[in-house]
Design a protein around this motif. Sequence first.
Motif, mmCIF file in Angstrom:
data_model
loop_
_atom_site.group_PDB
_atom_site.id
_atom_site.type_symbol
_atom_site.label_atom_id
_atom_site.label_comp_id
_atom_site.label_asym_id
_atom_site.label_seq_id
_atom_site.Cartn_x
_atom_site.Cartn_y
_atom_site.Cartn_z
ATOM 1 N N MET A 156 -12.020 -11.132 -17.728
ATOM 2 C CA MET A 156 -12.106 -10.769 -16.336
ATOM 3 C C MET A 156 -13.129 -9.399 -15.726
ATOM 4 O O MET A 156 -12.826 -9.770 -14.285
ATOM 5 N N GLN A 157 -13.024 -8.349 -16.564
ATOM 6 C CA GLN A 157 -13.586 -7.483 -16.391
ATOM 7 C C GLN A 157 -15.089 -7.443 -16.418
ATOM 8 O O GLN A 157 -16.313 -6.503 -16.154
ATOM 9 N N ALA A 158 -15.658 -8.754 -17.001
ATOM 10 C CA ALA A 158 -16.703 -9.305 -16.931
ATOM 11 C C ALA A 158 -17.477 -8.531 -16.124
ATOM 12 O O ALA A 158 -17.363 -9.039 -14.868
ATOM 13 N N GLY A 159 -19.027 -8.990 -15.777
ATOM 14 C CA GLY A 159 -19.335 -9.269 -14.594
ATOM 15 C C GLY A 159 -20.224 -10.266 -14.103
ATOM 16 O O GLY A 159 -19.226 -11.054 -14.754
ATOM 17 N N SER A 160 -20.980 -10.631 -13.154
ATOM 18 C CA SER A 160 -20.795 -11.518 -12.086
ATOM 19 C C SER A 160 -21.329 -12.329 -13.028
ATOM 20 O O SER A 160 -21.780 -13.810 -12.983
ATOM 21 N N ASP A 161 -22.585 -12.266 -13.984
ATOM 22 C CA ASP A 161 -22.687 -13.328 -15.455
ATOM 23 C C ASP A 161 -22.180 -13.577 -16.708
ATOM 24 O O ASP A 161 -22.465 -14.335 -17.177
ATOM 25 N N ASP A 180 -4.524 -14.151 -26.093
ATOM 26 C CA ASP A 180 -3.129 -13.172 -25.196
ATOM 27 C C ASP A 180 -3.507 -14.511 -24.007
ATOM 28 O O ASP A 180 -3.339 -13.761 -23.217
ATOM 29 N N PHE A 181 -3.891 -15.720 -24.063
ATOM 30 C CA PHE A 181 -3.636 -16.485 -23.062
ATOM 31 C C PHE A 181 -2.411 -16.129 -21.773
ATOM 32 O O PHE A 181 -0.988 -16.566 -22.852
ATOM 33 N N GLY A 182 -2.339 -16.108 -20.655
ATOM 34 C CA GLY A 182 -1.626 -15.675 -20.174
ATOM 35 C C GLY A 182 -0.584 -14.284 -19.506
ATOM 36 O O GLY A 182 0.291 -14.598 -19.076
ATOM 37 N N THR A 183 -1.525 -14.006 -20.090
ATOM 38 C CA THR A 183 -0.654 -11.788 -20.355
ATOM 39 C C THR A 183 -1.816 -11.478 -19.200
ATOM 40 O O THR A 183 -1.248 -10.949 -18.638
ATOM 41 N N GLY A 184 -2.920 -11.567 -18.781
ATOM 42 C CA GLY A 184 -3.669 -11.251 -17.749
ATOM 43 C C GLY A 184 -3.354 -12.621 -16.670
ATOM 44 O O GLY A 184 -2.635 -12.362 -16.308
ATOM 45 N N TYR A 185 -4.177 -11.983 -15.878
ATOM 46 C CA TYR A 185 -4.907 -12.764 -14.476
ATOM 47 C C TYR A 185 -5.383 -13.940 -13.946
ATOM 48 O O TYR A 185 -6.691 -13.272 -13.074
ATOM 49 N N SER A 186 -6.052 -14.391 -15.024
ATOM 50 C CA SER A 186 -7.062 -15.001 -15.224
ATOM 51 C C SER A 186 -6.964 -16.559 -13.674
ATOM 52 O O SER A 186 -6.113 -16.741 -13.371
ATOM 53 N N SER A 187 -7.567 -16.635 -13.098
ATOM 54 C CA SER A 187 -8.044 -17.021 -12.281
ATOM 55 C C SER A 187 -8.525 -18.944 -12.467
ATOM 56 O O SER A 187 -9.383 -18.410 -13.221
ATOM 57 N N LEU A 188 -7.151 -19.888 -12.601
ATOM 58 C CA LEU A 188 -7.579 -20.745 -12.553
ATOM 59 C C LEU A 188 -8.876 -21.136 -12.214
ATOM 60 O O LEU A 188 -9.730 -22.101 -12.446
#
Length: 279
Positions: A156-161, A180-188
């Motif tokens: 999520m912190q990575a750039g647009s590339d 650590d899936f589920g602990t951050g805020y991944s947009s589906l």
Amino acid sequence: AKDAGRNTYRFFEDRMNAQAYQRLMLETALRRAIERNELALHYQPQMGMPEGHVVGCEALLRWTSRDLGEVPPHRFIPVAETSGLILPIGDWVLREACRQQRQWASEGRPDVRVAINISAIQFRHAGFETRLKDILDETGADPAQIELEITESALMQAGSDIVDRLWGLRDMGFTLALDDFGTGYSSLAYLKRFPIHRLKIDRSFVKDLPDDAEDRAIASATMSLARDLGMAVVAEGVETAAQRDFLVAGGCRILQGYFYGKPVPATVFTDTWLSAEVE
Ligand code: C2E
Ligand code: CA
Ligand code: CA
Ligand code: CA
């Protein structure tokens, strides 16, 4: 009251100093950890379901400091990250884990996959892909048997590339896991675009299975989401047969946890998990 306030302040100041001092001690000792040969990787088995045999392992970093003794990763990894030491340490981990994969392959177990934790800082660093390529050349490791565990928050912190970079790593032959899936805020919506092979359900959602209703819902939703996106699921922190049964019934194909085995040094891993399996 004024005195009390001042005392409180002094108390916080001392505590801050103590914390800053602790940190400095850790950082100073960590700076020498590589040259002093104080780092080691331990390997925890990952079991393929439903057969229940070893398909790979996760490499987990251990530090035994000459000055501070055994320091757990949750204490030194954050210091390594803020100090920048995670770059040389991360390189060391990659090289050592790749060397080990190559060694197991040459000992007749080319099927054992080694998962490696990648820090967000390491992943963000411009030279990451070049380092990986160099380390593959140097060690002769098979990238198909190297799994890069990248955390949800790192992506999520990575750039647009980010999507291009993930495709690049995939094209290099690596297996990619979202840790650590589920602990951050991944947009589906993002998740759909990430060319990831595996989702790794965090231990915090496995811990109270199968009794906890929310954790059951989260684990089941993760497994069905992964299935729909064509990804496999790895569950970590499996400690009981009841957790295993729930996860296997939901379609989880790879399990890792104390129920099977704790992280152990490479020699112990070989003796315990690989030697007896020669068929
Ligand atoms: P993680 O990537 O989520 O790794 C799983 C952690 O859960 C490991 O802790 C493992 O020993 C522990 N674990 C596995 N199965 C069980 C279980 O059944 N029950 C319980 N209670 N725990 C279990 P560990 O080795 O202390 O590592 C902690 C964290 O430190 C890792 O969490 C990872 O974020 C980080 N870390 C470890 N090695 C490395 C490394 O080489 N590089 C980077 N960047 N981070 C690392
Ligand atoms: Ca991990
Ligand atoms: Ca985790
Ligand atoms: Ca609950």
